[in-house]
Design a protein around this motif. Sequence first.
Motif, PDB file in Angstrom:
ATOM      1  N   GLY A 112       0.828  -1.203   0.000  1.00 18.62           N
ATOM      2  CA  GLY A 112       0.000   0.000   0.000  1.00 18.62           C
ATOM      3  C   GLY A 112       0.859   1.248   0.000  1.00 18.62           C
ATOM      4  O   GLY A 112       2.053   1.213  -0.325  1.00 18.62           O
ATOM      5  N   TYR A 113       0.238   2.351   0.410  1.00 22.81           N
ATOM      6  CA  TYR A 113       0.894   3.658   0.369  1.00 22.81           C
ATOM      7  C   TYR A 113       0.874   4.256   1.771  1.00 22.81           C
ATOM      8  O   TYR A 113      -0.185   4.571   2.321  1.00 22.81           O
ATOM      9  CB  TYR A 113       0.179   4.577  -0.625  1.00 22.81           C
ATOM     10  N   VAL A 114       2.060   4.405   2.345  1.00 18.33           N
ATOM     11  CA  VAL A 114       2.209   4.869   3.718  1.00 18.33           C
ATOM     12  C   VAL A 114       2.329   6.387   3.734  1.00 18.33           C
ATOM     13  O   VAL A 114       3.170   6.960   3.039  1.00 18.33           O
ATOM     14  CB  VAL A 114       3.453   4.229   4.374  1.00 18.33           C
ATOM     15  N   GLN A 200       4.146  18.169   1.586  1.00 16.75           N
ATOM     16  CA  GLN A 200       2.817  17.576   1.571  1.00 16.75           C
ATOM     17  C   GLN A 200       2.252  17.709   0.153  1.00 16.75           C
ATOM     18  O   GLN A 200       2.282  18.823  -0.410  1.00 16.75           O
ATOM     19  CB  GLN A 200       1.900  18.285   2.570  1.00 16.75           C
ATOM     20  N   PRO A 201       1.780  16.637  -0.476  1.00 17.08           N
ATOM     21  CA  PRO A 201       1.637  15.287   0.067  1.00 17.08           C
ATOM     22  C   PRO A 201       2.959  14.514   0.034  1.00 17.08           C
ATOM     23  O   PRO A 201       3.874  14.878  -0.688  1.00 17.08           O
ATOM     24  CB  PRO A 201       0.639  14.649  -0.901  1.00 17.08           C
ATOM     25  N   ASN A 202       3.020  13.457   0.816  1.00 12.81           N
ATOM     26  CA  ASN A 202       4.212  12.608   0.820  1.00 12.81           C
ATOM     27  C   ASN A 202       3.833  11.219   1.307  1.00 12.81           C
ATOM     28  O   ASN A 202       3.800  10.951   2.508  1.00 12.81           O
ATOM     29  CB  ASN A 202       5.292  13.197   1.722  1.00 12.81           C
ATOM     30  N   SER A 203       3.516  10.352   0.361  1.00 11.42           N
ATOM     31  CA  SER A 203       3.201   8.964   0.711  1.00 11.42           C
ATOM     32  C   SER A 203       4.163   8.041  -0.023  1.00 11.42           C
ATOM     33  O   SER A 203       4.621   8.345  -1.126  1.00 11.42           O
ATOM     34  CB  SER A 203       1.755   8.625   0.353  1.00 11.42           C
ATOM     35  N   TYR A 371      -6.609   8.546 -11.458  1.00 12.55           N
ATOM     36  CA  TYR A 371      -6.925   7.281 -12.118  1.00 12.55           C
ATOM     37  C   TYR A 371      -7.068   6.127 -11.131  1.00 12.55           C
ATOM     38  O   TYR A 371      -7.347   5.008 -11.534  1.00 12.55           O
ATOM     39  CB  TYR A 371      -5.822   6.939 -13.137  1.00 12.55           C
ATOM     40  N   ARG A 372      -6.883   6.398  -9.842  1.00 15.66           N
ATOM     41  CA  ARG A 372      -7.027   5.384  -8.800  1.00 15.66           C
ATOM     42  C   ARG A 372      -7.899   5.946  -7.683  1.00 15.66           C
ATOM     43  O   ARG A 372      -7.776   7.107  -7.314  1.00 15.66           O
ATOM     44  CB  ARG A 372      -5.660   4.990  -8.228  1.00 15.66           C
ATOM     45  N   SER A 373      -8.740   5.106  -7.153  1.00 17.00           N
ATOM     46  CA  SER A 373      -9.588   5.532  -6.047  1.00 17.00           C
ATOM     47  C   SER A 373      -9.126   4.855  -4.763  1.00 17.00           C
ATOM     48  O   SER A 373      -8.385   3.862  -4.785  1.00 17.00           O
ATOM     49  CB  SER A 373     -11.053   5.184  -6.322  1.00 17.00           C
ATOM     50  N   GLN A 374      -9.578   5.382  -3.613  1.00 17.97           N
ATOM     51  CA  GLN A 374      -9.180   4.861  -2.307  1.00 17.97           C
ATOM     52  C   GLN A 374     -10.407   4.290  -1.608  1.00 17.97           C
ATOM     53  O   GLN A 374     -11.321   5.034  -1.258  1.00 17.97           O
ATOM     54  CB  GLN A 374      -8.552   5.967  -1.457  1.00 17.97           C
ATOM     55  N   PRO A 375     -10.454   2.980  -1.399  1.00 16.58           N
ATOM     56  CA  PRO A 375     -11.611   2.368  -0.715  1.00 16.58           C
ATOM     57  C   PRO A 375     -11.756   2.900   0.707  1.00 16.58           C
ATOM     58  O   PRO A 375     -10.786   3.297   1.352  1.00 16.58           O
ATOM     59  CB  PRO A 375     -11.273   0.871  -0.720  1.00 16.58           C
ATOM     60  N   GLU A 376     -12.996   2.874   1.210  1.00 14.74           N
ATOM     61  CA  GLU A 376     -13.271   3.423   2.531  1.00 14.74           C
ATOM     62  C   GLU A 376     -12.696   2.573   3.662  1.00 14.74           C
ATOM     63  O   GLU A 376     -12.524   3.069   4.774  1.00 14.74           O
ATOM     64  CB  GLU A 376     -14.783   3.548   2.719  1.00 14.74           C
ATOM     65  N   LYS A 377     -12.392   1.306   3.414  1.00 20.15           N
ATOM     66  CA  LYS A 377     -11.929   0.429   4.496  1.00 20.15           C
ATOM     67  C   LYS A 377     -10.516   0.756   4.961  1.00 20.15           C
ATOM     68  O   LYS A 377     -10.090   0.291   6.012  1.00 20.15           O
ATOM     69  CB  LYS A 377     -11.987  -1.029   4.049  1.00 20.15           C
ATOM     70  N   LYS A 440      -0.089   9.749  -5.492  1.00 20.02           N
ATOM     71  CA  LYS A 440      -0.069   8.339  -5.880  1.00 20.02           C
ATOM     72  C   LYS A 440      -1.339   7.900  -6.602  1.00 20.02           C
ATOM     73  O   LYS A 440      -1.406   6.771  -7.072  1.00 20.02           O
ATOM     74  CB  LYS A 440       0.144   7.464  -4.639  1.00 20.02           C
ATOM     75  N   ASP A 441      -2.346   8.764  -6.653  1.00 23.39           N
ATOM     76  CA  ASP A 441      -3.566   8.395  -7.377  1.00 23.39           C
ATOM     77  C   ASP A 441      -3.570   8.939  -8.801  1.00 23.39           C
ATOM     78  O   ASP A 441      -4.566   8.846  -9.502  1.00 23.39           O
ATOM     79  CB  ASP A 441      -4.810   8.853  -6.631  1.00 23.39           C
ATOM     80  N   THR A 442      -2.435   9.528  -9.224  1.00 24.11           N
ATOM     81  CA  THR A 442      -2.309   9.957 -10.613  1.00 24.11           C
ATOM     82  C   THR A 442      -1.840   8.783 -11.463  1.00 24.11           C
ATOM     83  O   THR A 442      -1.762   7.651 -10.994  1.00 24.11           O
ATOM     84  CB  THR A 442      -1.351  11.146 -10.729  1.00 24.11           C
TER      85      THR A 442
END
Length: 852
Positions: A112-114, A200-203, A371-377, A440-442
């Motif tokens: 994942g992405y920290v 910021q941002p920085n993952s 181009y990427r989404s982040q699930p709610e979980k 990271k969602d680009t």
Amino acid sequence: MFQYAKSSFRERWRLFLTILLILSTIGLGYMGSLTISDKIVIQAKEDLDKNWRYQYDLLVIPKEVDPTKGLEDGWLAPQSSIASYGGISLVDLQSIRDIPGVRVAAPLSLLGYVEVNGIGAYYNADEKEAYSYSKQLTTTFDGLSEIVVYDYKGIREYSVNYGRNPYEWDPTNYGGLSNKLAGENEGWRTYMPAGFHIRQPNSLMVIAVDPISENQLYSLDDSLLLGNSLSEAEVSNKIGVPTLPFLALGNNQSQLNEKITIERIHVPEFVSEDEYKESATEFLLRLPRTTLVDLSLNTFSEKWRYATGEMNLTGGSNYNFSEIPGLSTETWVSRLTPITFTSMGEDAGIPVMKANIVEKSSWDNRELPIYRSQPEKDGPLGFNYTIIDFYDSTKITPVYKGSWQHGDPTEIYTPHHSMILKNGFGENIDPTPLLPLPYKDTYYTGSPDAITTIEAASIFFEDEDIISSIRVVVDGVEERTDASQLKVEKIAKEIMDRTGHQVQIMLGSSSSKVHIDLDSNNAEAAGVVEEGWQQTGVSWSIQEQIEKSNIILFIYLSIVSFIFCYTVITHSLLARSTDFAMLRAIGWSRRKIIASLFLEIITLCLLSIVPVVIMNIFVQTLIWEQVLLVILFSFCLIAIGYVTGSRKALKLSPRAGLEGEGTEWKFMRVFSIKGLFSYVIHQLIRRPLRFGLLSIVLAMTSFMVILFLATQKSLSDFLFLSFLGETIDLNLKGFQTVFLVAGVLLTASIVFLLLFLNITERKREFFVLRSIGWSLKRIQLYIGSEVLLVAAIGSVIGGIGAYALLTYYSTIWLPVWLLVLIILAPPILMLIFSLLIVRSLNMKRIVNNHYA
């Protein structure tokens, strides 16, 4: 009969010498074409043998994962090995390692992405109750243009209520200007000194590997800055939460350029309420200011990317940095969905995919497409990490280098940089690499920011099926053979039978071009990029295409050579029709004439092979079976020419034969001579063999040239789709050019020779024309009209034939301008040749010889 043959050779030695030279040239050309063809095969084989093997032989991915993301039939996106969060168990990994013939089975897990804390940068020498104008401009670069991440401008007041909640204040403790400004800023009261949070941002994209098997696959340890291998690292639990060892990316490509400017606003000691009645902000901006801080940093540089601490801005571009080791144990981890694609068809044979944009949240005001989404979980996880070393992705090389050359992408560590071809308006630009952005969602995220161990991955998410993919190397498949392919396919089947997961065969694959439409409508943003997606089995396809192309090219040279020799022999025998008639008049039978011609054929065939045998003694190109094949080919070629050229003369009676080639046709009476054009038509009908053969030669030449160029283009287009094929195509250009040049030279020689024979054999006709008052220019006009008509007929027939063949049997075609050039070139060349030949004739000498 022998005396006739001897006298025939003596009288026609120039002609027979020409035939011998032509036959010898064909034999030597056959040797040369074999040599060139062998060199093409050898060059292509060398290129394929060096590049045919991918960095591993099999890719095992979870059974429920779609690895193609839009393209079927063996296409894999650049980061297919990390297309899922787990899905393969450690039990499956061990089962694969137990299969006989598996040399390496290296697991890979996308965790994942920290999220990493930013850095507080404040002007700690700020004065309480002082006003400052603060600006923060944060930009990044995607390879095409600067992209603004933040552009903040605002007036801040260092509050007397320092340390309290900024929304809790008593207005009675502040003056009118301060309360007025707070109201305009929606009640915000700054309680910290002037400054910002930067970086910021920085993952970090985090992956997990098995250090031992990963180093068997790639030189991971050789890329480390300090040499602290993951093999020696352990997960610690000293403070009640697990601390994971990380290798951090040391040569990050992303940029986060931040410019901080803080200006002191000089507010007079006494301010009238009327001065800021309309707007406190406008009033303060009109006041004089002094620059306190002017600092520019790339906070994604090697120095700042992983630093933790606080920055004290001391003035100008100066600062003090206080490092604070360790991070909060409540570290956020995001699991973003993979990119999905929609097929858009093909563009010049290259697949075109559309990257599907994800709809943003209502609070997301970024102008960037995601181009990427982040699930709610996703949520906070109780862990910490420590960076034990840094790795340089450019220093990671595959252990199995059959598929790799310096600078090539190395799977996920140095993924293929997408090359921007068009901007968001669809306008072509100079190709430039697409660089990863901090988000990271680009589209393009770059290399993994952190690498940890499979042991750490087990703690990370406490999931049994933690492996995203397994890269497998099969033992004993170093050579590019069918046996190697079968061995890999056998192990792939056994893996599927044991685990039920998908297995992609990477042996023989190559990066092939795919165009990605990023669905942008911004002229300054990337619109279309070119990527290298793996296409499995492409090396075998390349070999088949080259072999087919070589066969067609060799056939082309053979046909052109045959036409060349056949033309000379046929014309020589047509000129001897009067000789055959005289021999028959003195009592020779057709059989005796045929026997004398057969003796000429044998003699010419044996003499023509002498240079080939002598040359072969030195170069050792042909085996004796091939030498015999050359002799047989020469014999058949000469015999066909002799039979065709003498057939008509031998059928005529001696009296008719003495009239020569130009016999009367009843059909000629239909065309009465009324002018220059009708006279040309009359001459063409009067000599059907001579001009018919010339048109046939031109038709076949145009046909073969078009077929040759179409074959060349088809092979180049096919190879162009693969980056490996593009290299091979470049290496083969020289050899293929030799084929083309040889064919063009032979074609030009045929045309020139036919014209020379036709024109020189008609000297008496030119004498008659000169005797009745025709000028040399008029004769040239007559010959030119005749030649243009014959050439046009041949070129058009050849062009139509090639068009019909290519249209019916394939999708290959050439540009219209090239087809027009191929059809127009023969008439123009023939016209030039004819004018040169006519000008070289001494018409005065022709007249004198006639009267003599």
